[in-house]
Design a protein around this motif. Structure first.
Motif, short mmCIF file in Angstrom:
data_model
loop_
_atom_site.label_atom_id
_atom_site.label_comp_id
_atom_site.label_asym_id
_atom_site.label_seq_id
_atom_site.Cartn_x
_atom_site.Cartn_y
_atom_site.Cartn_z
N SER B 234 59.70 -19.26 66.99
CA SER B 234 60.88 -19.29 66.12
C SER B 234 60.42 -18.84 64.73
O SER B 234 59.23 -18.95 64.39
N CYS B 235 61.34 -18.35 63.94
CA CYS B 235 60.99 -17.84 62.61
C CYS B 235 60.28 -18.92 61.77
O CYS B 235 59.38 -18.63 60.99
N TYR B 236 60.74 -20.17 61.98
CA TYR B 236 60.21 -21.28 61.17
C TYR B 236 58.73 -21.53 61.43
O TYR B 236 58.03 -22.08 60.58
N VAL B 237 58.25 -21.15 62.59
CA VAL B 237 56.85 -21.41 62.93
C VAL B 237 55.91 -20.74 61.91
O VAL B 237 54.87 -21.29 61.56
N CYS B 238 56.28 -19.59 61.44
CA CYS B 238 55.46 -18.93 60.42
C CYS B 238 56.00 -19.10 59.00
O CYS B 238 55.26 -19.00 58.04
N HIS B 239 57.31 -19.31 58.88
CA HIS B 239 57.92 -19.21 57.55
C HIS B 239 58.30 -20.53 56.89
O HIS B 239 58.87 -20.52 55.80
N SER B 240 57.99 -21.65 57.53
CA SER B 240 58.31 -22.94 56.90
C SER B 240 57.07 -23.60 56.34
O SER B 240 56.00 -23.53 56.95
N VAL B 241 57.27 -24.30 55.23
CA VAL B 241 56.20 -25.17 54.74
C VAL B 241 56.47 -26.57 55.33
O VAL B 241 57.54 -26.79 55.92
N PRO B 242 55.53 -27.51 55.19
CA PRO B 242 55.75 -28.83 55.77
C PRO B 242 57.07 -29.46 55.29
O PRO B 242 57.53 -29.22 54.17
N TYR B 243 57.66 -30.26 56.15
CA TYR B 243 58.99 -30.82 55.92
C TYR B 243 58.96 -32.31 56.26
O TYR B 243 57.98 -32.81 56.81
N LYS B 244 60.05 -32.97 55.93
CA LYS B 244 60.05 -34.44 56.00
C LYS B 244 60.31 -34.98 57.41
O LYS B 244 61.17 -34.48 58.13
N HIS B 245 59.56 -36.03 57.73
CA HIS B 245 59.74 -36.74 59.00
C HIS B 245 60.01 -38.20 58.67
O HIS B 245 59.50 -38.71 57.68
N CYS B 246 60.77 -38.85 59.53
CA CYS B 246 61.08 -40.26 59.28
C CYS B 246 60.58 -41.12 60.42
O CYS B 246 60.52 -40.68 61.57
N GLY B 267 56.09 -27.48 68.47
CA GLY B 267 56.17 -28.04 69.82
C GLY B 267 56.67 -27.01 70.80
O GLY B 267 57.09 -25.89 70.43
N LYS B 268 56.61 -27.35 72.08
CA LYS B 268 57.11 -26.45 73.12
C LYS B 268 58.61 -26.66 73.22
O LYS B 268 59.10 -27.79 73.26
N ASN B 269 59.33 -25.54 73.27
CA ASN B 269 60.79 -25.65 73.31
C ASN B 269 61.28 -25.98 74.72
O ASN B 269 61.65 -25.08 75.48
N ASN B 270 61.27 -27.27 75.01
CA ASN B 270 61.87 -27.73 76.27
C ASN B 270 63.02 -28.67 75.93
O ASN B 270 63.12 -29.77 76.44
N PHE B 271 63.88 -28.20 75.05
CA PHE B 271 64.97 -29.04 74.56
C PHE B 271 66.30 -28.76 75.27
O PHE B 271 67.31 -29.36 74.95
N GLY B 272 66.29 -27.83 76.20
CA GLY B 272 67.53 -27.55 76.94
C GLY B 272 68.62 -26.94 76.09
O GLY B 272 69.79 -27.28 76.23
N LEU B 273 68.24 -26.03 75.20
CA LEU B 273 69.23 -25.44 74.29
C LEU B 273 69.55 -23.99 74.64
O LEU B 273 70.04 -23.24 73.80
N GLU B 274 69.28 -23.61 75.89
CA GLU B 274 69.50 -22.22 76.30
C GLU B 274 70.95 -21.78 76.08
O GLU B 274 71.21 -20.65 75.69
N ALA B 275 71.89 -22.69 76.30
CA ALA B 275 73.32 -22.34 76.15
C ALA B 275 73.64 -21.89 74.73
O ALA B 275 74.59 -21.16 74.50
N ASN B 277 71.48 -20.26 72.96
CA ASN B 277 70.58 -19.14 72.72
C ASN B 277 69.35 -19.51 71.89
O ASN B 277 68.82 -18.68 71.16
N LYS B 278 68.96 -20.76 71.97
CA LYS B 278 67.74 -21.18 71.27
C LYS B 278 66.63 -21.20 72.31
O LYS B 278 66.31 -22.24 72.89
N THR B 279 66.07 -20.02 72.54
CA THR B 279 65.17 -19.85 73.68
C THR B 279 63.73 -19.53 73.29
O THR B 279 62.93 -19.15 74.14
N ASP B 280 63.41 -19.64 72.00
CA ASP B 280 62.03 -19.36 71.60
C ASP B 280 61.08 -20.33 72.32
O ASP B 280 61.44 -21.47 72.59
N ASP B 281 59.88 -19.86 72.59
CA ASP B 281 58.93 -20.70 73.33
C ASP B 281 58.35 -21.82 72.46
O ASP B 281 58.19 -22.94 72.91
N TYR B 282 58.01 -21.46 71.24
CA TYR B 282 57.39 -22.44 70.35
C TYR B 282 58.28 -22.59 69.11
O TYR B 282 58.69 -21.60 68.50
#
Lengths: 70, 376
Positions: B234-246, B267-275, B277-282
């Protein structure tokens, strides 16, 4: 003769009616307003007036802090 | 966001009266008694927020939008119900006891038309944004009011450790969230979705009006987006800086009970979001604060299906950098002899691993952790 009397009575009635209602309309004509007549109410009287709102506003509880699901 | 004074919240400005909504008599929407010049009597039977009853007060002019909005996640909060149902095993929507708790603690995150187009949302106590004038949602007063702790802070560069605002913030139009997020996405275009990531009206970086040919724009994109034989990032894998987790969240007034922290995790994209079109692998993933006893105060000591869904979710951090002005840590070549791949191909640092999880989360995240799914 009867028709003539009826016509005179009708004309007199119309004359008095116009005088009465016309005068009435003039007497109670709304004052000119910068707002449309429908807006000239207590709602706008208060809610456009910041000073008045400051006087009558009920204080709100303290900010609950950070909210939101992100 | 500073709290508005009580008087400011209801102070109408004169310019509102010359707008189309301002020409409608106040009582037509708000009821009350327009002839009373005493606060209490004027407010008898007042409807403070008419758009809560949108089908009565808004649909006569905006019927299409109001009809679609009936299934919008902003209105229905179906995303919350669906997520609770996943881990609880049944829907709370027909459980009056649970619903009363939900309404008390989660219900304020529902928004009416007015909470985006006239006032701040109820979750931050409301109040007019521009003297009762209607308008496009204001980024800081509307969107960030609810989506502020993570997305808002990222977009605006307000996280102390990584104070880099999203580069879109400085684009012409980037001062409005509607720059990317359309009315169809916000109001719904009529289709029901279980939660927001399934919404097919969400924007994509590669949309025609944004970056349609970006996959072939440079050698990195060719390798990680265009090459069909390779894993897609996904674009964010290279273009995001660290972000907040709770961490842990608990109902019953204690809220988020763990410290939040800044991290970047793939993470590995096994979120079931194919419908959608969120199909990136990582993809980038964010820790959500669900714990087994989150709903203990509602009478659920432990969520029976806690492990049915990951506790790290598909994330779209709103802190995108172009890797020119600001270089993201994972693409930084400092100490790698110029090898930009080193951080991802020679290191596990940025991947979500079992060791990042609490013991009670391991089962829930087994399909997305990278221990056995590392790229070649």
């Amino acid at each position: 003769m009867k028709a003539k009397n009826f016509t005179v009575c009708a004309l007199l009635f119309i004359f008095f009616a116009l005088t009465f209602f016309g005068g009435c309309t003039d007497k109670y004509k709304p004052a000119p307003s910068k707002f449309s007549a429908s807006e000239e109410t207590s709602c706008t009287h208060c809610h456009l007036n910041a000073s008045l709102l400051k006087e009558v506003a009920t204080p709100i509880p303290p900010d609950p802090g950070e909210t939101g699901e992100g | 966001m500073s709290q508005l004074e009580a008087w400011e919240m209801v102070n109408v400005t004169e310019n509102f009266l010359s707008t189309s909504h301002g020409k409608i008599e106040c009582v037509a929407c708000h009821r009350g008694n327009k002839t009373a010049f005493n606060k209490d009597s004027a407010h008898v039977n007042i409807i403070a927020a008419p758009s809560e009853i949108d089908e009565t007060y808004c649909s006569s002019c905006h019927d299409d939008i109001v009809a679609n909005y009936q299934v919008s996640l902003h209105k229905t909060q179906q995303g919350y119900f669906k997520r609770i149902k996943n881990r609880l095993g049944y829907s709370i929507e027909n459980d009056s006891t649970m619903m009363s708790q939900f309404d008390k603690e989660c219900g304020s995150c529902h928004v009416s038309c007015g909470q985006c187009h006239i006032s701040r949302p109820v979750s931050v106590n409301g109040g007019f944004i521009a003297g009762h004038n209607f308008g496009e949602p204001d980024r800081d007063n509307n969107c960030v009011a609810c989506h502020g702790s993570r997305v808002g802070a990222e977009y605006l560069g307000h996280n102390e450790e990584y104070p880099f605002a999203d580069l879109h913030r400085y684009k012409s139009g980037g001062n409005k969230c509607s720059f990317c997020h359309s009315g169809d996405e916000m109001h719904s275009s009529g289709e029901k979705f279980d939660y927001r990531l399934l919404n097919t009206d969400m924007p994509s970086c590669e949309d025609a009006e944004c970056h349609p040919n970006i996959a072939t724009a440079n050698e990195y994109h060719l390798a990680h987006r265009a090459d069909e034989s390779a894993a897609k990032l996904s674009c964010y894998v290279c273009h995001s800086v660290p972000y907040k987790h709770c961490n842990g969240c608990h109902t019953g007034g204690s809220g988020i009970t763990g410290e939040s922290y800044m991290k970047f995790k793939i993470g590995k994209n096994n979120f079931g979001l194919e419908a959608a079109n969120k199909t990136d692998d990582y993809v980038t993933v964010r820790h959500i604060p669900i714990v087994p006893d989150t709903y203990a105060s509602w009478g659920i000591a432990d969520l029976p299906n806690y492990s049915s869904k990951p506790t790290w979710k598909y994330a779209t951090p709103h802190n995108v950098q172009n890797n020119k002005t600001v270089r993201t840590p994972q693409t930084d070549t400092t100490g790698t002899n110029g090898a930009c791949y080193a951080n991802c191909h020679d290191s596990e640092k940025y991947y979500l691993l079992e060791s990042d999880l609490f013991d009670f989360e391991i089962e829930a995240n087994k399909n997305i952790i990278m221990d056995d799914k590392m790229p070649n």
